[in-house]
Design an enzyme around this catalytic site. Structure first.
Site, short mmCIF file in Angstrom:
data_model
loop_
_atom_site.label_atom_id
_atom_site.label_comp_id
_atom_site.label_asym_id
_atom_site.label_seq_id
_atom_site.Cartn_x
_atom_site.Cartn_y
_atom_site.Cartn_z
N ARG A 204 -3.82 -9.95 4.51
CA ARG A 204 -4.12 -10.03 3.06
C ARG A 204 -2.88 -9.54 2.32
O ARG A 204 -2.52 -8.37 2.44
CB ARG A 204 -5.34 -9.16 2.78
N LYS B 85 0.82 -1.22 0.00
CA LYS B 85 0.00 0.00 0.00
C LYS B 85 0.86 1.27 0.00
O LYS B 85 2.00 1.26 0.44
CB LYS B 85 -0.98 -0.02 1.18
N1 HH2 Z 1 -7.43 -3.64 0.24
C1 HH2 Z 1 -7.63 -3.71 -1.08
C2 HH2 Z 1 -8.64 -4.51 -1.61
N2 HH2 Z 1 -9.42 -5.26 -0.80
N3 HH2 Z 1 -10.02 -5.96 1.35
C3 HH2 Z 1 -9.85 -5.91 2.67
N4 HH2 Z 1 -10.63 -6.64 3.48
N5 HH2 Z 1 -8.90 -5.13 3.24
C4 HH2 Z 1 -8.07 -4.35 2.49
O1 HH2 Z 1 -7.22 -3.63 3.06
C5 HH2 Z 1 -8.22 -4.38 1.07
C6 HH2 Z 1 -9.23 -5.21 0.53
C7 HH2 Z 1 -6.78 -2.89 -1.98
O2 HH2 Z 1 -7.18 -3.16 -3.24
P1 HH2 Z 1 -6.53 -2.72 -4.57
O3 HH2 Z 1 -5.94 -1.38 -4.38
O4 HH2 Z 1 -7.55 -2.90 -5.63
O5 HH2 Z 1 -5.34 -3.66 -4.84
P2 HH2 Z 1 -5.03 -5.14 -4.44
O6 HH2 Z 1 -6.28 -5.93 -4.58
O7 HH2 Z 1 -3.95 -5.56 -5.40
O8 HH2 Z 1 -4.54 -5.07 -3.03
#
Ligand code: HH2
Length: 276
Positions: A254, A220
């Site tokens: 995650r 992140k």
């Molecule tokens: N962060 C992302 C997506 N889903 N779900 C949960 N429960 N917690 C999180 O912190 C979280 C999440 C970030 O998503 P994105 O920026 O689309 O990228 P990536 O899926 O590659 O992490």
């Protein structure tokens, strides 16, 4: 502590690793949907081989600035991947905000619904109430288009905690048992660096609610803010963040980089006596 998760009952005696499987099209690939599916399934199998305890399959990016994806497109992306991984004997989570996708994913064998919108979409609770799937309720402020503009809180931990308590109550009222609920502070979702650090520093205040806490810190931008590294250069920072999170009581992390996280958490598990 245990989590009821579709076909599985997961022990949370040691922290679990949720490996991220993104099914978002690569505009430079000429293979279209079929090659995206195959690539995602192969990636999921690779993460299982590296030691993922759960796979999180998502067809819509929630990155700051990301555009929404129509339901038919999201279904076309994620359902074949769920079907392709259904026999892998690892719990499958679907990362979606849409009740229609939740329903179809559960029918296709998903064991968990990971919703960054905490089941706030009309019909989302109802879609899951009569099922056995686990749900992850995440806090966010604003939507991806606007959330990083000017996030503000009275006290970020107190605010996130009270939001999660409300969503837990709503989920239980809808018939989702407490042994199916996971909570998540939503790192980076409408939070500046100081908000994110405060949430991590005081994660125990959320852990104290008595529900498993999921932490999503992998790659992140907050890590980039700390180290100066671009997204592809955040491996060590991501592993450090996962170690901090589980040390503060997170029970699911995650992550994109399963192997590295697995080795790092093996050290924590050995120190804490949490088992292999
Ligand atoms: N962060 C992302 C997506 N889903 N779900 C949960 N429960 N917690 C999180 O912190 C979280 C999440 C970030 O998503 P994105 O920026 O689309 O990228 P990536 O899926 O590659 O992490």
């Amino acid at each position: 502590m245990h989590l009821r998760c579709g076909r599985f009952t997961l022990s949370l005696d040691r922290p679990l690793i949720m490996g991220i499987v993104n099914v978002t099209p690569d505009s430079f690939s000429d293979g279209g949907q079929f090659s995206d599916t195959r690539r995602a399934v192969e990636h999921g199998l690779q993460l299982i081989a590296e030691g993922a305890d759960i796979l999180d399959i998502g067809g819509e990016s929630t990155r700051p600035g990301a555009a929404p994806v129509p339901v038919t497109e999201e279904l076309a992306r994620v359902i074949p991947v769920l079907e392709g991984l259904a026999s892998s004997n690892v719990p499958l989570s679907i990362d979606t905000q849409k009740p229609g996708v939740m329903r179809a994913a559960v029918a296709a064998g998903a064991d968990m619904v990971n919703d960054v919108n905490a089941l706030l979409a009309p019909g989302a609770m109802e879609a899951l109430a009569g099922t056995q799937v686990a749900v992850c309720l995440m806090h966010k402020q604003g939507d991806p288009q606007s959330m990083q503009r000017n996030p503000s809180y009275a006290d970020v931990v107190v605010d996130v905690r009270s939001f999660l308590l409300q969503r837990i109550a709503a989920a239980q009222e809808a018939g989702i048992g407490r042994d199916r609920i996971v909570i998540d502070p939503g790192f980076g979702f409408g939070k500046n660096l100081e908000h994110n650090l405060e949430l991590l520093r005081r994660l125990q205040e959320l852990v104290g609610l008595g529900f498993p806490v999921l932490a999503g810190l992998s790659r992140k931008s907050m890590l980039g803010r700390i180290t100066g590294g671009e997204v592809g250069e955040r491996l060590y920072a991501s592993v450090a963040a996962a170690v901090v999170a589980v040390t503060k009581g997170a029970r699911i992390v995650r992550v994109h980089d399963v192997k590295a996280t697995r080795d790092a958490l093996a050290v924590v598990n050995a120190v804490e006596g949490w088992g292999a």
